[in-house]
Design an enzyme around this catalytic site. Structure first.
Site, short mmCIF file in Angstrom:
data_model
loop_
_atom_site.label_atom_id
_atom_site.label_comp_id
_atom_site.label_asym_id
_atom_site.label_seq_id
_atom_site.Cartn_x
_atom_site.Cartn_y
_atom_site.Cartn_z
N ARG A 1 16.61 65.42 36.69
CA ARG A 1 16.44 66.83 37.10
C ARG A 1 16.18 67.66 35.84
O ARG A 1 16.91 67.50 34.85
CB ARG A 1 17.72 67.32 37.79
N SER B 1 23.82 79.25 61.19
CA SER B 1 24.64 80.34 60.66
C SER B 1 24.30 81.73 61.20
O SER B 1 25.04 82.66 60.96
CB SER B 1 24.50 80.37 59.13
N PRO C 1 21.33 90.23 18.91
CA PRO C 1 19.95 90.38 18.42
C PRO C 1 19.74 89.90 16.99
O PRO C 1 18.65 89.50 16.62
CB PRO C 1 19.68 91.88 18.55
N GLN D 1 12.22 66.24 37.72
CA GLN D 1 12.24 66.87 39.04
C GLN D 1 12.78 68.30 38.99
O GLN D 1 13.79 68.57 38.35
CB GLN D 1 13.05 65.99 40.00
N GLN E 1 6.45 69.52 45.24
CA GLN E 1 7.31 68.66 46.08
C GLN E 1 7.66 69.33 47.40
O GLN E 1 8.18 68.68 48.31
CB GLN E 1 8.56 68.24 45.30
N CYS F 1 10.28 63.20 48.27
CA CYS F 1 9.21 64.01 47.67
C CYS F 1 8.50 63.29 46.51
O CYS F 1 7.26 63.27 46.43
CB CYS F 1 9.77 65.34 47.20
N MET G 1 14.33 75.68 51.67
CA MET G 1 13.16 75.53 50.78
C MET G 1 12.01 74.86 51.53
O MET G 1 10.90 75.37 51.57
CB MET G 1 13.50 74.67 49.55
N HIS H 1 7.51 68.43 41.10
CA HIS H 1 8.10 67.25 40.46
C HIS H 1 7.02 66.54 39.65
O HIS H 1 5.91 66.31 40.13
CB HIS H 1 8.64 66.27 41.50
P1 NAP Z 1 17.95 74.05 51.66
O1 NAP Z 1 16.99 74.91 50.91
O2 NAP Z 1 19.30 73.86 51.07
O3 NAP Z 1 18.06 74.62 53.16
C1 NAP Z 1 18.84 73.98 54.17
C2 NAP Z 1 19.60 75.03 54.98
O4 NAP Z 1 20.57 75.69 54.17
C3 NAP Z 1 18.78 76.18 55.52
O5 NAP Z 1 18.05 75.79 56.64
C4 NAP Z 1 19.85 77.20 55.85
O6 NAP Z 1 20.39 76.88 57.14
C5 NAP Z 1 20.92 76.93 54.79
N1 NAP Z 1 21.02 77.93 53.72
C6 NAP Z 1 22.17 78.34 53.15
N2 NAP Z 1 21.94 79.22 52.17
C7 NAP Z 1 20.62 79.41 52.09
C8 NAP Z 1 19.78 80.24 51.28
N3 NAP Z 1 20.29 81.02 50.30
N4 NAP Z 1 18.45 80.19 51.49
C9 NAP Z 1 17.92 79.39 52.43
N5 NAP Z 1 18.67 78.59 53.23
C10 NAP Z 1 20.02 78.60 53.07
O7 NAP Z 1 17.37 72.58 51.87
P2 NAP Z 1 15.90 72.01 51.55
O8 NAP Z 1 15.74 71.84 50.08
O9 NAP Z 1 14.90 72.78 52.29
O10 NAP Z 1 16.04 70.53 52.15
C11 NAP Z 1 16.05 70.25 53.54
C12 NAP Z 1 15.93 68.75 53.73
O11 NAP Z 1 14.67 68.32 53.20
C13 NAP Z 1 16.99 67.94 52.96
O12 NAP Z 1 17.36 66.82 53.71
C14 NAP Z 1 16.26 67.51 51.70
O13 NAP Z 1 16.79 66.32 51.16
C15 NAP Z 1 14.85 67.29 52.25
N6 NAP Z 1 13.81 67.44 51.23
C16 NAP Z 1 13.85 68.49 50.35
C17 NAP Z 1 12.83 68.63 49.43
C18 NAP Z 1 12.84 69.76 48.43
O14 NAP Z 1 12.00 69.76 47.54
N7 NAP Z 1 13.74 70.73 48.52
C19 NAP Z 1 11.76 67.73 49.41
C20 NAP Z 1 11.73 66.68 50.36
C21 NAP Z 1 12.76 66.56 51.27
P3 NAP Z 1 20.80 78.00 58.23
O15 NAP Z 1 19.65 78.94 58.40
O16 NAP Z 1 21.06 77.21 59.45
O17 NAP Z 1 22.00 78.66 57.64
#
Ligand code: NAP
Length: 365
Positions: free
Chosen positions: A264, A38, A190, A162, A347, A135, A12, A271
């Protein structure tokens, strides 16, 4: 040109970072290498000056060839890889979205609109670890930047709402799956009355077929008042982060208490937070409005009336935007130093990707 490695670019946060960097033509300023846990060997995203294949994200030798590493992969990855890289003498700049390193003494939490000068000073002092803030904390600080700058805040209580995407891509997709399941059940009945439908939905939500592998609980038609792990204080870790991270970003001499309940909700992106702000002294509403509205280019004051609030102060209106609206600003009946406010922001933009993008550009400049 500096070699920049991106890990977690398809999650994300990572995909929003890619989108922003493409929009702003940032890739022309660096040589890019994309890593994966992966899909090693698959084609890399087609951006300017990029190596064309995905590299293995667990390969320390490949990682250590980079001048800068930007990780949006998550805390488990950082905990495993970062100490090994530093341990074997890698001296590059580490930029991270995960919380793992935020509170370490040798890391700076980056939030460009609020602590740009401190970030620059830290770079000049040789700091090499830069981490995006939580965030909700980052969005709160952008919204209330003016009041903090004027040293007016005694404490803040924040009740959050959130979005699902804050928990990652898989969780956001799970919310949509839950909604699909709700929609299918609705369509199958329905002629049912509202009360009959409510009973069917409640039964559906607690059934084993309802998709909840990631959240562990129904989020559609529900709210989940616990985010992240349990802390000894009785707070959730998400709630604990507010005070410690905000005070670190603001570099406060004495702690400004910030606490509340993090929840959540079924929004997809953005958020929101309902705030009680205790000021150090009484202030006229128009003064507070002026201070809040003029603090930085991103905060946007929304007039406290029904029409503008419902038009501009919702996740639907703010998703994908860099502005951080704040509204419902009014004195409270609790006393003349208490103000109510409601703020929200994307966020994934100022809450995550944009502070990383800003610090990356600063390192490159
Ligand atoms: P995420 O969407 O779960 O992505 C992390 C990893 O999961 C991807 O790089 C990918 O790695 C793998 N993955 C597995 N299935 C996936 C799918 N269907 N689509 C996309 N990726 C998939 O994590 P995130 O929300 O971006 O968060 C990353 C970090 O930022 C975390 O530490 C989180 O706490 C922090 N953060 C998040 C947010 C937020 O709003 N989401 C805000 C601030 C900080 P591979 O390509 O290597 O498989």
């Amino acid at each position: 040109m500096k070699r920049v490695g991106f890990i977690g670019w398809r999650g994300m946060v990572g995909s929003v970072l890619m989108e922003r960097m493409t929009e702003e033509n940032d890739f022309g300023q660096m040589e890019s290498f994309f890593f994966t846990t992966s899909q090693s060997g698959e084609p890399a995203p087609k951006v300017k000056n990029a190596f064309d294949k995905l590299l293995p994200a667990m390969d320390l030798k490949e990682l250590s060839k980079m001048d800068i590493l930007v990780s949006c992969q998550g805390g488990d990855y950082t905990s495993e890889i970062f100490p090994q890289l530093r341990g074997q003498g890698w001296t590059g700049v580490w930029i991270d979205a995960a919380s793992t390193l935020r509170m370490k003494d040798d890391s700076v939490i980056v939030l460009d609109p609020v602590n740009r000068t401190f970030i620059q000073d830290s770079m000049a002092r040789g700091v090499r670890n830069f981490v995006g803030g939580n965030c909700t904390v980052s969005l709160l600080l952008i919204a209330l930047h003016g009041l903090f700058k004027e040293n007016l805040v005694e404490w803040v209580s924040s009740m959050t709402y959130q979005a699902a995407s804050g928990a990652g891509a898989k969780n956001m997709i799970e919310l949509l799956d839950q909604m699909k399941s709700v929609g299918t059940t609705f369509a199958a009945h329905p002629a049912a009355s509202a009360l009959e439908l409510e009973k069917k939905m409640t039964t559906l939500m607690s059934s084993s077929e309802f998709p909840k592998a990631n959240f562990g609980h129904p989020l559609a038609l529900n709210v989940l008042p616990w985010i992240d792990s349990e802390m000894p204080s009785g707070q959730s870790k998400e709630e604990w982060k507010a005070q410690v991270e905000a005070n670190k970003i603001l570099q406060t001499k004495s702690i400004i208490p910030i606490d509340g309940t993090c929840v959540r909700v079924g929004a997809l992106r953005c958020h929101s937070q309902g705030l009680t702000i205790k000021l150090k002294k009484s202030a006229h509403l128009s003064t507070v409005e002026e201070i809040v509205a003029n603090a930085n280019p991103w905060v946007k004051l929304v007039a406290n009336n029904k029409a503008e609030t419902l038009k501009e102060l919702t996740p639907g209106a703010v998703s994908g935007k860099l502005s951080v609206p704040i509204g419902r600003l009014r004195p409270m009946t609790l006393g003349d130093t208490y103000f109510n406010a409601f703020t929200l922001g994307d966020q994934l933009l100022w809450g995550a990707a944009e502070p990383l993008r800003c610090v990356l550009l600063q390192v490159l400049s």
